[in-house]
Scaffold this active site. Structure first.
Site, mmCIF file in Angstrom:
data_model
loop_
_atom_site.group_PDB
_atom_site.id
_atom_site.type_symbol
_atom_site.label_atom_id
_atom_site.label_comp_id
_atom_site.label_asym_id
_atom_site.label_seq_id
_atom_site.Cartn_x
_atom_site.Cartn_y
_atom_site.Cartn_z
ATOM 1 N N LYS A 132 -18.546 -16.378 -17.179
ATOM 2 C CA LYS A 132 -18.567 -15.455 -15.847
ATOM 3 C C LYS A 132 -19.639 -16.214 -15.007
ATOM 4 C CE LYS A 132 -20.325 -11.119 -14.044
ATOM 5 N NZ LYS A 132 -20.928 -9.780 -14.296
ATOM 6 N N LYS A 145 -13.938 -15.389 -15.280
ATOM 7 C CA LYS A 145 -14.102 -14.247 -14.093
ATOM 8 C C LYS A 145 -15.024 -15.131 -13.147
ATOM 9 C CE LYS A 145 -16.839 -10.511 -12.629
ATOM 10 N NZ LYS A 145 -17.760 -9.746 -12.842
HETATM 11 C C1 PBG Z 1 -21.656 -6.475 -13.595
HETATM 12 C C2 PBG Z 1 -20.223 -6.883 -13.130
HETATM 13 C C3 PBG Z 1 -19.924 -7.599 -11.728
HETATM 14 C C4 PBG Z 1 -18.667 -7.723 -11.654
HETATM 15 C C5 PBG Z 1 -18.122 -7.054 -12.805
HETATM 16 N N1 PBG Z 1 -19.050 -6.819 -13.575
HETATM 17 C C6 PBG Z 1 -21.100 -7.948 -10.689
HETATM 18 C C7 PBG Z 1 -21.903 -9.083 -10.657
HETATM 19 O O1 PBG Z 1 -22.107 -9.749 -11.840
HETATM 20 O O2 PBG Z 1 -22.570 -9.118 -9.923
HETATM 21 C C8 PBG Z 1 -17.895 -8.079 -10.469
HETATM 22 C C9 PBG Z 1 -16.456 -7.683 -10.354
HETATM 23 C C10 PBG Z 1 -15.888 -7.931 -8.848
HETATM 24 O O3 PBG Z 1 -16.446 -8.673 -8.008
HETATM 25 O O4 PBG Z 1 -14.812 -7.433 -8.750
HETATM 26 N N2 PBG Z 1 -22.418 -7.452 -13.828
#
Ligand code: PBG
Length: 324
Positions: A195, A248
């Protein structure tokens, strides 16, 4: 054989030939639909930066989930906007928090649908970080216990899978151990393995009110230039007991999807995030691209790169299109 013996255009000449030689096929079963839930009844608040997406109260979320399931979408993943935020994110693991409420409503309305929950603290902390904060630093080990409590609260309410997205080190193994101790050894973990600290999450943070109050997420989410590090994260999550790995964002990180695909036998997910969705919607709204075709092309590209499943805000729309 070179030209003129080889003529790749021969196999592109008709729809029938193209149908026959198509290498990648999308089905509604490939999709997981992310939905935002907030307290209340009959609530459907449009999310400005994500046209077509809403913040739903549990009853409305259940209704939408049922419609998506009827189109062949097997799963939703839930994100909660709580009434109350504090420094330790206590609403994240409250037994009657917004996510347990939504899980129960969805399970009641559509019992066969898989309800996945995002396990993270950023939506629930007043500082907006994904873990406990001390002296301006996000603590790793002390956060694990809270994440595990959150996962257990979700599973007790009926979640069929948990997806830790915080990026703390060791959280997959920690959550696995605690779930097992609680007798939930059959509940799988989908790990947000690679991520990235991405600007593509912008619209999500507006929707979930989860922007960090100070600093950014670069001390826990991955640095976009790094690829080998993603492989190390994937291997660690697999060793810690993850059942599904995830990359992601998806579209800008297809090389990472492909590279992780090549080193693991686990199912692989990719998350087409809010910014990817918003960009397609914005360009389509201006008539600069054909939104529907770009939607399908972006999804098939993610699958072609090696993803077995796609978390996408397009899940119901793409499923409806595929179902004809
Ligand atoms: C929680 C989370 C996030 C997203 C998914 N889980 C936000 C982040 O990490 O700031 C983003 C998903 C999206 O942008 O569609 N941490």
């Amino acid at each position: 054989m070179p030209f003129p013996e080889s003529r790749p255009r021969r196999l592109r000449a008709t729809p029938a030939l193209r149908d026959l030689v198509r290498e990648t096929v999308l089905t509604p079963h490939d999709f997981i639909w992310p939905i935002f839930v907030e307290p209340g009844k009959g609530v459907r608040k449009p999310i400005t930066s994500m046209p077509g997406q809403f913040r739903y109260s549990p009853d409305e979320a259940a209704r939408e989930a049922k419609a998506a399931y009827a189109l062949g979408v097997p799963a939703v993943i839930l994100f909660g906007i709580p009434e109350h935020k504090d420094s330790v994110g206590s609403s994240a693991y409250a037994r009657d928090g917004i996510i347990p409420q939504a899980i129960r409503a969805i399970r009641k309305e559509v019992p066969d649908m898989l309800v996945i929950t995002d396990v993270c603290l950023c939506e629930y902390t007043d500082h907006g970080h994904c873990g406990l904060v001390e002296d301006g630093k996000v603590l790793n080990d002390d956060t694990l216990d809270l994440l595990a409590k959150e996962a257990v609260a979700h599973v007790k309410a009926g979640a069929g899978m948990v997806a830790p997205s915080d990026m703390m080190d060791g959280r997959v193994g920690y959550i696995r151990d605690v779930l097992d101790e609680e007798g939930f050894e059959e509940i799988p973990i989908m790990a947000y393995s690679a991520k990235y600290a991405s600007a593509f999450y912008g619209p999500f943070r507006e929707a979930a009110e989860s922007s960090p109050a100070f600093g950014d997420r670069r001390t826990y989410q991955m640095d976009p230039p790094n690829a080998m590090e993603a492989l190390r994260e994937a291997v660690l999550d697999e060793e810690e007991g993850a059942d599904i790995l995830m990359v992601k964002p998806a579209g800008p990180y297809l090389d990472i999807v492909r590279e992780i695909r090549e080193i693991t036998d686990l199912p692989l997910a990719a998350y087409q995030v809010s910014g990817e969705y918003a960009m397609i919607e914005a360009a389509a709204e201006r008539g600069w691209i054909d939104g529907e075709r770009v939607m399908m092309e972006s999804l098939i590209s993610i699958k072609r790169a090696g993803a077995d499943m796609i978390l996408t805000y397009y899940a119901p729309r793409a499923a409806a299109l595929l179902a004809g």
